[in-house]
Write a protein that holds these residues in place. Structure first.
Motif, PDB file in Angstrom:
ATOM      1  N   ARG A 384       0.496  -1.475  -0.007  1.00  0.00           N
ATOM      2  CA  ARG A 384      -0.142   0.096  -0.001  1.00  0.00           C
ATOM      3  C   ARG A 384       0.517   1.262  -0.100  1.00  0.00           C
ATOM      4  O   ARG A 384       0.155   2.586  -0.356  1.00  0.00           O
ATOM      5  N   PHE A 385       2.033   1.354   0.613  1.00  0.00           N
ATOM      6  CA  PHE A 385       3.039   2.343   0.427  1.00  0.00           C
ATOM      7  C   PHE A 385       3.715   2.805  -1.141  1.00  0.00           C
ATOM      8  O   PHE A 385       3.400   1.811  -2.185  1.00  0.00           O
ATOM      9  N   VAL A 386       3.664   3.978  -1.179  1.00  0.00           N
ATOM     10  CA  VAL A 386       4.935   4.096  -2.372  1.00  0.00           C
ATOM     11  C   VAL A 386       5.991   3.395  -1.978  1.00  0.00           C
ATOM     12  O   VAL A 386       6.703   3.328  -1.785  1.00  0.00           O
ATOM     13  N   GLU A 388       7.610   3.946  -5.259  1.00  0.00           N
ATOM     14  CA  GLU A 388       8.196   4.807  -6.106  1.00  0.00           C
ATOM     15  C   GLU A 388       8.857   6.133  -6.203  1.00  0.00           C
ATOM     16  O   GLU A 388       8.664   6.680  -5.208  1.00  0.00           O
ATOM     17  N   PRO A 389      10.232   6.367  -6.001  1.00  0.00           N
ATOM     18  CA  PRO A 389      11.676   5.377  -6.593  1.00  0.00           C
ATOM     19  C   PRO A 389      11.570   4.703  -5.503  1.00  0.00           C
ATOM     20  O   PRO A 389      10.895   4.357  -4.430  1.00  0.00           O
ATOM     21  N   LYS A 391      12.787   1.787  -2.776  1.00  0.00           N
ATOM     22  CA  LYS A 391      12.960   1.330  -1.481  1.00  0.00           C
ATOM     23  C   LYS A 391      14.083   0.466  -1.838  1.00  0.00           C
ATOM     24  O   LYS A 391      14.027  -0.786  -1.870  1.00  0.00           O
ATOM     25  N   ARG A 399       9.918   2.110   7.556  1.00  0.00           N
ATOM     26  CA  ARG A 399       8.907   1.902   7.118  1.00  0.00           C
ATOM     27  C   ARG A 399       8.113   1.284   7.469  1.00  0.00           C
ATOM     28  O   ARG A 399       6.742   2.423   8.376  1.00  0.00           O
ATOM     29  N   LEU A 403       5.266   3.108   9.960  1.00  0.00           N
ATOM     30  CA  LEU A 403       4.584   3.682   9.637  1.00  0.00           C
ATOM     31  C   LEU A 403       3.407   2.412   9.805  1.00  0.00           C
ATOM     32  O   LEU A 403       2.076   1.947   9.604  1.00  0.00           O
ATOM     33  N   ASN A 405       0.497  -0.475  10.167  1.00  0.00           N
ATOM     34  CA  ASN A 405      -0.851  -1.060  10.777  1.00  0.00           C
ATOM     35  C   ASN A 405      -0.729  -2.207  11.031  1.00  0.00           C
ATOM     36  O   ASN A 405      -0.404  -2.920  10.276  1.00  0.00           O
ATOM     37  N   PRO A 406      -2.460  -2.663  11.887  1.00  0.00           N
ATOM     38  CA  PRO A 406      -1.684  -4.272  11.987  1.00  0.00           C
ATOM     39  C   PRO A 406      -2.558  -4.920  11.086  1.00  0.00           C
ATOM     40  O   PRO A 406      -2.278  -6.005  10.160  1.00  0.00           O
TER      41      PRO A 406
END
Lengths: 421, 421
Positions: A384-386, A388-389, A391, A399, A403, A405-406
């Motif tokens: 669900r995270f970005v 691009e670029p 990682k 991250r 950041l 969540n369960p």
């Protein structure tokens, strides 16, 4: 799961403090729940069933070495108060309710599920004074797949009547608790004097006797959390120059004893802990929320103390150990500033080590996914995270610590079994 | 939604700093998107369509007065570095990518959606130096239902080539930006000199000229975030005794100017801000993560300064303003301790005020659900939490501030319209 299988995904673990090993699209080979190998590719000649988690990240599951199970219903409330006021206004009245085992079961079932959903599979936990509710807690944890240690709390002074026992009752119930809790495969008892202000010398003395009688039963308590508390202990035990000496005097300060907080443990107290083989449980979110302070975690690590981490709910508002790790980093940065940049802050790799490898060691487990040991692991889907670029795996792990969540956790393994989420 | 309707639920809002009003099962009566009344029961004779959210909690939506849109892809990464190193290693290379408007659109669409899902409907935002990407950002925010101010960043020194403009280019692009951004109904431009080290005196001078030419266009920048930064500003502008004077010298320090951070703003700097009508944007999570310090928020409030709150992603790792409010409380407790308990910590009601009412005032909106104004509201379903023993509405609000996830938000209203989540 029985038989031979392999779990595939991006592996990340902390072999030592400050070190991070990542294996992109690696494998954990498991046989009858026991880790056989951790490798970059499947060995030739071996064709286990492969459970592929694709691009997900797999880490060891988390260890929470200090939390108060009966405070779960008040999580995230009452935070405008300080420690001693918070105890009398919120905590004690709530803990008194656990005389009701039906209530205990409802709460503890939710707590056990909430822990697993956050990837915590190993715990050291305070219950309340209630023996029956404590057994209910152990049953619910075991049912959910959580392993570790649970203590019935001892408390015979300085609290409202309904969370106090008489000294005799406290000792007797503790002995019964030790007799009755043998039925759980993966949960063991701890002796749990709440903290010095809650226990008379007579009670401490008899808990010390029990500790000698049951040398394998470990001990947990609180130490040097708050300046008012420390002053109070000094008043209550004028013969002890330092807080820790009260525990030592009664034979409760020994290898594997867990001491939560140690915010104000000075060099002498820290040296005493190290000498005795006592563990510090660092609970950064709690120490901030109840306005206790920031523990000198860098000093402790440099001095070679044994340090692990705890959520300390409900002084801590965060049950997830990734959140607790992020709070540990945050407060360590403030301590770095206020120490004139002398005490280095915790890196992400170090905080990750503290919620995994350091805690595992308390349970006798090796770093990472220990070969020859039951699998304990968490699988994170971070799609669900970005991205691009692109990682690195290290950045993606960072991250997740800041950041996740369960709902990002898609599988948890504990004691070699896949837990129900 | 057109016509007359009423929203039913447990209402909570902060009429003033430290005050919290709760209306159990109350109503917000709305006509053509405009709030007509906030009441305990429906007035007799009025029978609007009722949208009942049952036992959910309804608060004003949140205001985020400082964040960097192009840093969204790095949220929660790179946190082991300090401010100036973090800028050069992570931030500038990422911002350079926004020359590509297709990339900008992909990122900004996700960001706009992420903001709405967290209940943030009013923003003041930094874009990058790129005029086109900034217009894309405004379009994507407007599309998602977010209102507020966006600035094209100005930067003509002290950065890698691909995030710098020439002075002329910076001025020209800013003028074009001001001309071209009139097409958005709910998003307005801000002048945005990044911070003193990024802007030559010549650029500042010409931005000051533009500010005089466009007296309605507000200004945003950074002030006194970090000790190294402050020392650097002193080197760059030796004629100014204090950091703020550089902005003042060029006519950029005026009513509605937003200054993010102000961690090290002393009494004189704070007094200058108050005198000028400048707003402080407190960004506690960022100030901790990049190891800047803890802003003297209690002093600012006591001095009657205008203070609102910002996530400051990606220095801040948390986009949700409830998380930012909780971090503000946390760091204020540490400041309370380190000030020898002289500077009171923020209460939950105060932090809630800062992410709602205080921010609303910047946009000219009244406290709470302002009558005669377009509805801005968030609806939280907190049924997943433990409700036994029963919690007050105040406690439930506190718990949401400490613990809520985007998934707890079941509806968001912005400018009188229900936003798509």
């Amino acid at each position: 799961m029985q038989g031979l299988y392999a779990i595939e995904g991006n592996l990340a673990f902390a072999p030592a403090l400050g070190e991070l090993t990542t294996i992109p699209r690696g494998y954990i080979i498991v046989e009858d729940g026991i880790v056989r190998d951790v490798c970059k590719r499947l060995p030739s000649g071996l064709s286990p069933e492969v459970i592929s988690y694709g691009d997900a990240i797999i880490t060891p599951s988390f260890c929470d070495l200090h939390l108060h199970a009966p405070q779960f219903p008040m999580l995230g409330t009452g935070m405008d108060l300080q420690l001693l006021e918070w105890l009398s206004t919120y905590t004690f009245p709530l803990e008194a309710r656990f005389v009701d085992t039906a209530y205990a079961q409802r709460v503890y079932r939710k707590l056990a599920r909430a822990l697993v959903r956050r990837g915590t599979t190993r715990v050291c936990m305070f219950s309340s004074i209630h023996r029956e509710a404590t057994l209910v807690l152990m049953r619910e944890l075991e049912r959910a797949g959580i392993t570790g240690y649970v203590g019935k709390v001892n408390m015979d002074r300085n609290g409202p009547k309904d969370v106090l026992e008489s000294t005799e009752q406290s000792v007797e119930e503790t002995r019964r608790f030790l007799d009755e809790c043998g039925q759980y495969a993966h949960l063991k008892p701890l002796l749990t004097p709440r903290f010095v202000p809650s226990c008379t010398d007579a009670l401490m003395q008899q808990l010390g006797d029990i500790a000698r009688e049951y040398p394998d039963v470990r001990i947990q308590s609180h130490l040097s959390e708050n300046m008012e508390e420390i002053a109070w202990v000094k008043e209550l035990s004028p013969d002890c120059a330092q807080y820790w000496q009260v525990y030592e005097k009664f034979g409760l300060f020994k290898p594997h004893t867990l001491m939560a907080h140690c915010v104000y443990s000075d060099e002498a107290e820290r040296a005493a802990m190290k000498r005795a083989g006592v563990w510090v449980v660092h609970c950064p979110d709690s120490n901030t929320n109840v306005a206790s302070g920031i523990a000198p975690i860098r000093k402790m690590l440099q001095e070679g103390m044994q340090v692990a981490m705890g959520s300390d709910i409900a002084g801590g508002a965060k049950l997830s150990m990734t959140d607790v790790a992020a709070e540990a980093i945050r407060v360590s940065k403030l301590r770095w500033l206020f120490s004139d940049k002398k005490e280095d802050f915790l890196t992400v790799a170090e905080a990750f080590y503290l919620i995994t490898t350091a805690g595992q060691a308390y349970f006798g487990a090796q770093p990472g996914f220990g070969e020859g040991e039951p699998l304990h692991a968490v699988v994170f889907d971070d799609s669900r995270f970005v991205h691009e670029p692109k990682k690195s795996l290290q950045e993606r792990l960072e991250r997740l610590i800041y950041l996740s969540n369960p709902s990002d956790i898609i599988a948890v393994y504990s004691e070699g079994k896949k837990a129900a989420l």
